[in-house]
Enzyme design. Structure first.
Site, PDB file in Angstrom:
ATOM      1  N   SER A 142       0.707  -1.076  -0.016  1.00 10.96           N
ATOM      2  CA  SER A 142      -0.114   0.137   0.095  1.00 10.96           C
ATOM      3  C   SER A 142       0.822   1.144   0.019  1.00 10.96           C
ATOM      4  O   SER A 142       1.981   1.082   0.547  1.00 10.96           O
ATOM      5  CB  SER A 142      -0.717   0.027   1.240  1.00 10.96           C
ATOM      6  OG  SER A 142      -1.718   1.373   1.382  1.00 10.96           O
ATOM      7  N   TYR A 156      -1.627  -0.344  10.522  1.00 12.88           N
ATOM      8  CA  TYR A 156      -1.968  -0.816   9.087  1.00 12.88           C
ATOM      9  C   TYR A 156      -0.651  -0.581   8.185  1.00 12.88           C
ATOM     10  O   TYR A 156      -0.145  -1.187   7.370  1.00 12.88           O
ATOM     11  CB  TYR A 156      -3.249  -0.579   8.499  1.00 12.88           C
ATOM     12  CG  TYR A 156      -3.336  -0.764   6.893  1.00 12.88           C
ATOM     13  CD1 TYR A 156      -3.842  -2.198   6.478  1.00 12.88           C
ATOM     14  CD2 TYR A 156      -3.298   0.208   6.034  1.00 12.88           C
ATOM     15  CE1 TYR A 156      -3.843  -2.329   5.027  1.00 12.88           C
ATOM     16  CE2 TYR A 156      -3.229  -0.172   4.606  1.00 12.88           C
ATOM     17  CZ  TYR A 156      -3.683  -1.499   4.165  1.00 12.88           C
ATOM     18  OH  TYR A 156      -4.140  -1.777   2.883  1.00 12.88           O
TER      19      TYR A 156
END
Length: 247
Positions: A142, A156
């Site tokens: 990501s 995250y």
């Protein structure tokens, strides 16, 4: 081309990867951990495209279930590749000091531990060290690994930074054994993740900060994944390909 295992393949980016992989000639193992119906729909889509498909429920953070996932894939045919897409945010957004230890621990178990376990099983089947034919692994990272996701999901983001490091290190270990390991780092993508985290307006709120002026689509990530899996990326290993509209 034989079999591609896609973790978290029943929704969003994972489902798009499964369907595009079928168009490119792969038989597909659709891994899921929740409801069976979405995975069944992806399996049907793959079969309609003329390829074999199998849905396998498995928690990628569980060593035994991961082993069983890859054993099931072997029943479909010889493994050609792996896409590590399964990941969680822990859902509730907020500052790091507002997160519970249990939430952070679970995110790390799935997003980092799950990638490790699946990569290990894939290498044991693909690497020439084990008599394998070679193949490719693509991990889904990501752009949060770079931006930090402050105020929402720092844990995250940290897990995805770990995925980047794992990708680079593993690529060096197995490149000479016929296995290419790379990652795709999506930016803001139009999936159900945002609404599931209680932020249905997140796409609209953040889109103005993207130079291209819009969120990405799951199919755009799938195209990057399939390129890295393909012979067109034959000299690409250890790369993290950002697909984030310039953000």
């Amino acid at each position: 081309m034989s079999v591609l295992v896609v973790t978290g393949g029943s929704r969003g980016i994972g489902a798009s990867v499964c369907e595009l992989a079928a168009r490119r000639g792969y038989d597909v193992v659709v891994n899921y951990s929740g409801e069976a119906e979405p995975a069944s729909r992806v399996v049907e889509s793959v079969r309609e495209l003329g390829q074999k498909a199998l849905a396998v429920r498995a928690d990628v953070a569980d060593e035994q279930q991961v082993s069983e996932l890859f054993d099931a894939a072997g029943e479909l045919g010889p493994l050609a590749g792996l896409v590590n897409n399964a990941a969680i945010t822990g859902n509730t957004p907020g500052r790091l000091d507002e997160q519970s230890a249990a939430t952070v621990r679970r995110v790390m178990e799935v997003n980092v531990g799950g990638v490790f376990l699946c990569c290990r099983e894939a290498v044991r089947r693909l690497s020439s060290k084990y008599g394998g034919p070679g193949g490719a692994i693509v991990n889904i990272s990501s752009t949060a690994a770079r931006t930090g996701s402050a105020g929402e999901w720092v844990h995250y983001a940290a897990s995805k930074a770990a995925v980047d490091t794992l990708t680079f290190g593993l690529a060096q270990e197995v490149a000479a054994e016929g296995v290419r390991v790379n990652a795709v780092a999506p930016g803001l993508i139009a999936t159900g993740l945002h609404a599931a985290a209680g932020m249905p307006d997140r796409l609209q709120r953040l889109a103005p900060g993207i130079p291209m002026g819009r969120p990405g689509e799951p199919g755009e990530i799938a195209e990057a994944v399939l390129w890295l899996l393909s012979p067109a990326a034959s000299f690409t290993a250890g790369a993290v390909l950002e697909v984030g509209g310039g953000r």
